[in-house]
Design a protein around this motif. Structure first.
Motif, PDB file in Angstrom:
ATOM      1  N   LEU A 123       0.806  -1.105   0.011  1.00 28.02           N
ATOM      2  CA  LEU A 123       0.111   0.158  -0.129  1.00 28.02           C
ATOM      3  C   LEU A 123       0.836   1.357  -0.155  1.00 28.02           C
ATOM      4  N   PRO A 124       0.351   2.262  -0.677  1.00 30.06           N
ATOM      5  CA  PRO A 124       1.162   3.661  -0.595  1.00 30.06           C
ATOM      6  C   PRO A 124       1.258   4.153   0.917  1.00 30.06           C
ATOM      7  N   ASP A 125       1.943   5.123   0.900  1.00 24.19           N
ATOM      8  CA  ASP A 125       2.423   5.870   2.247  1.00 24.19           C
ATOM      9  C   ASP A 125       1.148   6.489   2.715  1.00 24.19           C
ATOM     10  N   LEU A 126       0.628   6.691   3.925  1.00 24.83           N
ATOM     11  CA  LEU A 126      -0.308   7.288   4.455  1.00 24.83           C
ATOM     12  C   LEU A 126      -0.022   8.968   4.506  1.00 24.83           C
ATOM     13  N   GLY A 128       2.181  10.192   2.619  1.00 23.06           N
ATOM     14  CA  GLY A 128       2.585  10.743   1.384  1.00 23.06           C
ATOM     15  C   GLY A 128       1.231  11.215   0.615  1.00 23.06           C
ATOM     16  N   PRO A 129       1.609  11.716  -0.899  1.00 22.89           N
ATOM     17  CA  PRO A 129       0.589  12.327  -1.543  1.00 22.89           C
ATOM     18  C   PRO A 129      -0.600  11.453  -1.709  1.00 22.89           C
ATOM     19  N   CYS A 130      -1.752  11.888  -2.128  1.00 21.49           N
ATOM     20  CA  CYS A 130      -3.127  11.109  -2.237  1.00 21.49           C
ATOM     21  C   CYS A 130      -3.050  10.367  -3.784  1.00 21.49           C
ATOM     22  N   ARG A 134      -5.339   6.998  -5.239  1.00 22.34           N
ATOM     23  CA  ARG A 134      -6.336   7.277  -6.123  1.00 22.34           C
ATOM     24  C   ARG A 134      -5.964   6.020  -7.249  1.00 22.34           C
ATOM     25  N   ARG A 135      -4.828   5.978  -7.607  1.00 23.01           N
ATOM     26  CA  ARG A 135      -4.208   5.110  -8.970  1.00 23.01           C
ATOM     27  C   ARG A 135      -4.530   3.677  -8.580  1.00 23.01           C
ATOM     28  N   LEU A 136      -4.857   3.285  -7.169  1.00 15.26           N
ATOM     29  CA  LEU A 136      -5.040   1.970  -6.780  1.00 15.26           C
ATOM     30  C   LEU A 136      -6.540   1.582  -7.245  1.00 15.26           C
ATOM     31  N   VAL A 137      -7.324   2.558  -7.399  1.00 13.54           N
ATOM     32  CA  VAL A 137      -8.830   2.329  -7.855  1.00 13.54           C
ATOM     33  C   VAL A 137      -8.818   2.697  -9.553  1.00 13.54           C
ATOM     34  N   GLY A 138      -7.805   2.954 -10.117  1.00 12.28           N
ATOM     35  CA  GLY A 138      -7.827   3.233 -11.541  1.00 12.28           C
ATOM     36  C   GLY A 138      -8.273   4.815 -12.012  1.00 12.28           C
ATOM     37  N   THR A 139      -8.236   5.742 -11.153  1.00 14.56           N
ATOM     38  CA  THR A 139      -8.463   7.114 -11.459  1.00 14.56           C
ATOM     39  C   THR A 139      -7.822   8.221 -10.303  1.00 14.56           C
ATOM     40  N   CYS A 140      -7.570   9.154 -10.975  1.00  7.26           N
ATOM     41  CA  CYS A 140      -7.148  10.189 -10.102  1.00  7.26           C
ATOM     42  C   CYS A 140      -7.791  11.293  -9.892  1.00  7.26           C
ATOM     43  N   ASP A 141      -8.985  11.227 -10.534  1.00  6.40           N
ATOM     44  CA  ASP A 141     -10.086  12.355 -10.255  1.00  6.40           C
ATOM     45  C   ASP A 141     -11.050  11.897  -9.412  1.00  6.40           C
ATOM     46  N   GLU A 142     -10.962  12.430  -8.099  1.00  6.44           N
ATOM     47  CA  GLU A 142     -11.975  12.104  -7.150  1.00  6.44           C
ATOM     48  C   GLU A 142     -13.274  12.560  -7.425  1.00  6.44           C
ATOM     49  N   ALA A 143     -13.248  13.572  -8.367  1.00  7.88           N
ATOM     50  CA  ALA A 143     -15.080  14.190  -8.723  1.00  7.88           C
ATOM     51  C   ALA A 143     -15.742  12.998  -9.610  1.00  7.88           C
ATOM     52  N   LEU A 162      -5.793   0.408   4.531  1.00 12.66           N
ATOM     53  CA  LEU A 162      -6.611   0.749   3.233  1.00 12.66           C
ATOM     54  C   LEU A 162      -7.735   1.509   3.368  1.00 12.66           C
ATOM     55  N   LEU A 163      -8.529   1.251   4.462  1.00 12.76           N
ATOM     56  CA  LEU A 163      -9.746   2.467   4.607  1.00 12.76           C
ATOM     57  C   LEU A 163      -9.256   3.769   4.860  1.00 12.76           C
ATOM     58  N   GLY A 164      -8.287   3.865   5.648  1.00 10.70           N
ATOM     59  CA  GLY A 164      -7.895   5.334   5.774  1.00 10.70           C
ATOM     60  C   GLY A 164      -7.098   6.079   4.466  1.00 10.70           C
ATOM     61  N   GLY A 165      -6.487   5.249   3.802  1.00  9.95           N
ATOM     62  CA  GLY A 165      -5.923   5.656   2.350  1.00  9.95           C
ATOM     63  C   GLY A 165      -6.956   6.005   1.512  1.00  9.95           C
ATOM     64  N   LEU A 166      -8.178   5.113   1.501  1.00  8.21           N
ATOM     65  CA  LEU A 166      -9.035   5.617   0.496  1.00  8.21           C
ATOM     66  C   LEU A 166      -9.928   6.790   1.059  1.00  8.21           C
ATOM     67  N   ASP A 167     -10.064   6.898   2.383  1.00  9.47           N
ATOM     68  CA  ASP A 167     -10.684   8.095   2.902  1.00  9.47           C
ATOM     69  C   ASP A 167     -10.118   9.130   2.470  1.00  9.47           C
ATOM     70  N   TYR A 168      -8.589   8.908   2.656  1.00  8.72           N
ATOM     71  CA  TYR A 168      -7.811  10.205   2.267  1.00  8.72           C
ATOM     72  C   TYR A 168      -7.835  10.621   0.755  1.00  8.72           C
ATOM     73  N   ALA A 169      -7.873   9.734  -0.155  1.00 10.34           N
ATOM     74  CA  ALA A 169      -8.014   9.979  -1.265  1.00 10.34           C
ATOM     75  C   ALA A 169      -9.396  10.404  -1.995  1.00 10.34           C
ATOM     76  N   PHE A 170     -10.278   9.745  -1.214  1.00 11.95           N
ATOM     77  CA  PHE A 170     -11.715  10.031  -1.709  1.00 11.95           C
ATOM     78  C   PHE A 170     -12.612  10.462  -0.574  1.00 11.95           C
ATOM     79  N   ALA A 171     -12.251  11.351  -0.142  1.00 15.50           N
ATOM     80  CA  ALA A 171     -13.082  11.936   1.157  1.00 15.50           C
ATOM     81  C   ALA A 171     -14.548  11.679   1.137  1.00 15.50           C
ATOM     82  N   SER A 172     -15.024  12.309   0.050  1.00 15.98           N
ATOM     83  CA  SER A 172     -16.434  12.399  -0.004  1.00 15.98           C
ATOM     84  C   SER A 172     -17.173  11.277  -0.687  1.00 15.98           C
TER      85      SER A 172
END
Length: 432
Positions: A123-126, A128-130, A134-143, A162-172
């Protein structure tokens, strides 16, 4: 002929679900193929498969057998301690601890669907950058994402990261799913596209469709609210009643004995096997009307030497805490209330997935099909699928948690009703 709602049809999408139970995997899948609810569906955008651990030795054969009979662009699923779905008579059904296969075929015009497989060992560093998350799920666009379905192998480590990282990357973005059930078979517990795998798999949903989450914890508080005076990681060492002058505190077991002394006989019996701890968080809203809000966690151990209590989560000094009891009556009333809120305040869903703890079902209610039946009462003939999990994933106040003894529902809905408002989770927190 099936009704409009039973097929899960709308002018913009279609969802059909079926459930089969047979000791032979081949026969169960043949049964699915013969059911009217799936007949003639054609190419689906998404096929979601849930299979019981009774077929643990046959998990690698599940997708090949299904894909000979059904067509879908994306395939996703896993195994569990039981399967939730709709039987051939259109009734909601929860098949616990027995052979079962559930299949949902879903067509979503205007949807953007991105399936993903994540290796939890890298997993990426919590800190580090988000973008790597985002690339883990195949998109860099949260919107571009309106919801995530997430399934995790029970042998995986790093689930909370994993859950913390996905919240970090896709907060909403609401994230709903579950942990597959452990089993003695080889090759993992997750079904993804055309293979059996480990780690985590999921689906990012965007475009004209969104996910709405309902999380039911099923507990009620007993006794006063306490404040943690001393703790080490997940172990509570000292408590004192919240709001009182600081005295250094007492051992949690001493506080619990005082609470038990005030209970009636029925609740004292529940303490023996259905006792939990609720942990308050500063992120939870506190109002005069709602009282204190808690995230319910299991008690994992008691130290008889000093009266300390270990909790299935980290605990910090100053945190508020309250003991809770879990029973079928409370769980039933809570879920009924949440589903009624969902029905009154949201757009009509196309269908729903339920990720329920293996500790619910008959063991909690004393009768079958309660959770799924309550959903079908709120939404008659709504197509549903689901699983009895070893841990449930769902958001509370915008933070995704790994739960236990919970029913975490994911409703798939047209986006237009939500496009101008942030994602929200319906839940009833335990309150003092």
């Amino acid at each position: 002929m099936l009704s409009w709602l039973q097929r899960g049809q709308s002018k913009s999408g279609e969802w059909r679900s079926a459930l089969a139970s047979d000791a032979s995997l081949e026969q169960a899948i043949q049964d699915l193929d013969q059911q009217a609810s799936l007949r003639g569906f054609g190419l689906a955008d998404l096929a979601v498969v849930f299979v019981s651990t009774s077929f643990a030795s046959d998990l690698s054969r599940v997708l090949p057998l299904l894909q000979r009979r059904f067509q879908a662009t994306h395939w996703l699923g896993c195994c569990g301690g039981g399967v939730i779905g709709v039987d051939r008579n259109g009734r909601s059904c929860e098949l616990e601890q027995q052979p079962a296969v559930g299949l949902s075929l879903i067509r979503l015009p205007g949807a953007v669907l991105q399936p993903f497989h994540i290796d939890l060992r890298n997993l990426p560093d919590l800190d580090g950058p988000c973008e790597p998350w985002r690339r883990l799920v195949g998109t860099c666009d949260e919107a571009a994402i309106n919801g995530l379905l997430l399934l995790v192998d029970p042998g995986s480590s790093g689930i909370k990261d994993l859950l913390g990282g996905l919240d970090y990357a896709f907060a909403s973005v609401p994230k709903v799913g579950g942990i597959a059930a452990p089993h003695g078979g080889a090759g993992g517990s997750l079904l993804f596209q055309d293979k059996l795998c480990t780690g985590a798999v999921g689906l990012a949903i965007g475009g004209d469709w969104t996910v709405q989450a309902v999380v039911a914890q099923g507990c009620r508080p007993i006794g006063p609210v306490f404040e943690v005076q001393e703790a080490k990681r997940n172990v509570v060492l000292k408590l004192q009643t919240h709001g009182q002058e600081t005295t250094g505190g007492q051992a949690p077991v001493v506080c619990l004995r005082e609470v038990i002394a005030q209970l009636d006989a029925a609740d004292r019996e529940l303490v023996r096997h259905s006792l939990f701890i609720g942990l308050a968080s500063n992120s939870f809203s506190l109002t005069a009307e709602s009282g204190e809000d808690f995230l319910v966690r299991a008690i994992v151990g008691v130290d008889p030497r000093n009266g300390a209590v270990a909790v299935a989560d980290s605990v910090r000094v100053g945190q508020r805490l309250q003991f809770h009891l879990r029973d079928g009556r409370t769980s039933r009333a809570e879920l009924q209330h949440l589903l009624e809120q969902q029905r009154q305040s949201r757009t009509l869903p196309l269908g729903a997935f339920c990720f329920a703890c293996v500790g619910r079902g008959r063991g909690l209610y004393g009768e079958p099909d309660v959770d799924s039946g309550l959903c079908r009462t709120a939404y008659p003939e709504l197509p549903i699928g689901g699983l009895f999990c070893s841990g449930e994933i769902g958001p509370i106040h915008g933070v995704t948690h790994l739960h236990g003894f919970t029913a975490s529902w994911s409703f798939l809905c047209p986006k237009e009703a939500d496009q101008d408002q942030p994602a929200e989770t319906l839940w009833t927190p335990a309150k003092s």
